[in-house]
Design a protein around this motif. Structure first.
Motif, short mmCIF file in Angstrom:
data_model
loop_
_atom_site.label_atom_id
_atom_site.label_comp_id
_atom_site.label_asym_id
_atom_site.label_seq_id
_atom_site.Cartn_x
_atom_site.Cartn_y
_atom_site.Cartn_z
N SER A 82 2.71 6.50 -34.50
CA SER A 82 2.68 5.96 -35.86
C SER A 82 2.27 6.99 -36.91
N ILE A 83 1.67 8.09 -36.48
CA ILE A 83 1.30 9.13 -37.45
C ILE A 83 2.55 9.79 -38.02
N LEU A 84 3.65 9.69 -37.29
CA LEU A 84 4.91 10.26 -37.76
C LEU A 84 5.35 9.63 -39.08
N ASP A 85 5.19 8.32 -39.22
CA ASP A 85 5.55 7.63 -40.47
C ASP A 85 4.74 8.16 -41.65
N ARG A 86 3.45 8.37 -41.45
CA ARG A 86 2.60 8.91 -42.52
C ARG A 86 2.98 10.35 -42.85
N ALA A 87 3.32 11.12 -41.82
CA ALA A 87 3.68 12.52 -42.05
C ALA A 87 4.99 12.63 -42.82
N LEU A 88 5.90 11.70 -42.61
CA LEU A 88 7.17 11.73 -43.34
C LEU A 88 6.99 11.39 -44.81
N GLU A 89 5.90 10.72 -45.16
CA GLU A 89 5.60 10.38 -46.55
C GLU A 89 4.99 11.55 -47.34
N LEU A 90 4.59 12.62 -46.64
CA LEU A 90 3.95 13.75 -47.32
C LEU A 90 4.91 14.39 -48.32
N CYS A 108 -5.98 15.29 -44.01
CA CYS A 108 -6.38 14.07 -43.30
C CYS A 108 -5.53 13.87 -42.05
N LEU A 109 -4.23 14.07 -42.18
CA LEU A 109 -3.35 13.89 -41.02
C LEU A 109 -3.58 14.98 -39.97
N LEU A 110 -3.92 16.18 -40.41
CA LEU A 110 -4.24 17.24 -39.45
C LEU A 110 -5.47 16.87 -38.64
N LEU A 111 -6.50 16.34 -39.29
CA LEU A 111 -7.70 15.91 -38.58
C LEU A 111 -7.37 14.76 -37.62
N LYS A 112 -6.52 13.85 -38.05
CA LYS A 112 -6.13 12.74 -37.17
C LYS A 112 -5.38 13.27 -35.95
N LEU A 113 -4.52 14.26 -36.13
CA LEU A 113 -3.84 14.87 -34.98
C LEU A 113 -4.85 15.51 -34.04
N LEU A 114 -5.86 16.15 -34.59
CA LEU A 114 -6.89 16.76 -33.75
C LEU A 114 -7.65 15.69 -32.97
N GLN A 115 -7.86 14.53 -33.56
CA GLN A 115 -8.52 13.43 -32.85
C GLN A 115 -7.65 12.90 -31.73
N GLU A 121 4.89 18.36 -26.29
CA GLU A 121 6.28 17.96 -26.52
C GLU A 121 6.45 17.26 -27.88
N ILE A 122 5.52 16.40 -28.22
CA ILE A 122 5.57 15.70 -29.51
C ILE A 122 5.42 16.69 -30.66
N ILE A 123 4.50 17.64 -30.53
CA ILE A 123 4.28 18.63 -31.59
C ILE A 123 5.50 19.53 -31.73
N LEU A 124 6.12 19.90 -30.63
CA LEU A 124 7.33 20.72 -30.70
C LEU A 124 8.47 19.95 -31.37
N THR A 125 8.49 18.64 -31.18
CA THR A 125 9.48 17.80 -31.87
C THR A 125 9.23 17.81 -33.37
N TYR A 126 7.95 17.75 -33.77
CA TYR A 126 7.61 17.84 -35.19
C TYR A 126 8.10 19.18 -35.77
N ARG A 136 7.14 19.45 -40.36
CA ARG A 136 7.27 20.70 -39.62
C ARG A 136 6.03 21.57 -39.81
N LEU A 137 5.55 21.66 -41.04
CA LEU A 137 4.36 22.44 -41.34
C LEU A 137 3.13 21.85 -40.65
N LEU A 138 3.00 20.53 -40.68
CA LEU A 138 1.87 19.87 -40.02
C LEU A 138 1.87 20.18 -38.53
N GLY A 139 3.03 20.11 -37.90
CA GLY A 139 3.14 20.45 -36.48
C GLY A 139 2.81 21.91 -36.21
N ALA A 140 3.26 22.80 -37.09
CA ALA A 140 3.00 24.23 -36.90
C ALA A 140 1.52 24.56 -37.06
N VAL A 141 0.86 23.97 -38.05
CA VAL A 141 -0.57 24.22 -38.25
C VAL A 141 -1.36 23.67 -37.06
#
Length: 160
Positions: A82-90, A108-115, A121-126, A136-141
């Motif tokens: 579900s974090i994907l939906d929020r990331a697409l709104e960035l 905020c989303l980066l911290l949530k990904l860290l949690q 595989e999911i991050i590589l998809t991002y 893409r930037l969120l996944g790379a960071v």
């Protein structure tokens, strides 16, 4: 860790209405426990670089993230899917802004990904999603924060 204190006016109310006091204390305790649980790393999470993954973001920035409205309203209860939906709104990326140094939604989303610690595989998809630059930037960071230098170099070098 912060402690939960009952105010003096609440204690005075307890003297007159014991049942009402129990309900109010119970309500405040539930809110406090939900706050604590929403700011914890996933139970099965692996330590990264020898510590809790959230500690990759400095304490003062983490505290500001926990206190911001976006974190409380939009990031509560997110999963790796579900974090994907929020990331697409960035619509922007960044750290903290303004005189009060408020954290951006990106941070905020980066911290949530860290949690959550989604799979590689999911991050590589991002990272592979070329049409969504902020996803893409969120996944790379996140990838840069979490994985070793050889993997990072192999994965992120083609993006340069």
């Amino acid at each position: 860790m912060k402690k939960f204190f009952v105010s003096t006016c609440l204690i005075k109310m307890c003297a007159s209405d014991y049942r009402g006091c129990q309900l109010i204390i119970h309500h405040h305790l539930i809110i406090y426990l939900v706050f604590l649980m929403s700011n914890r790393t996933a139970p099965g999470a692996v330590s990264i670089h020898g510590s809790d993954p959230q500690f990759l973001i400095e304490k003062i920035v983490r505290e500001r993230i926990y206190g911001c409205a976006y974190w409380k309203e939009k990031c509560f209860g997110l999963t790796a899917e579900s974090i994907l939906d929020r990331a697409l709104e960035l619509d922007h990326a960044g750290g903290c802004y303004g005189a009060q140094q408020r954290p951006t939604e990106f941070l905020c989303l980066l911290l949530k990904l860290l949690q959550l610690q989604p799979s590689e595989e999911i991050i590589l998809t991002y990272i592979a999603a070329e049409e969504y630059k902020y996803l893409r930037l969120l996944g790379a960071v996140y990838y840069r924060f979490v994985f070793g230098s050889v993997k990072v170099y192999g994965c992120l070098e083609p993006l340069l």
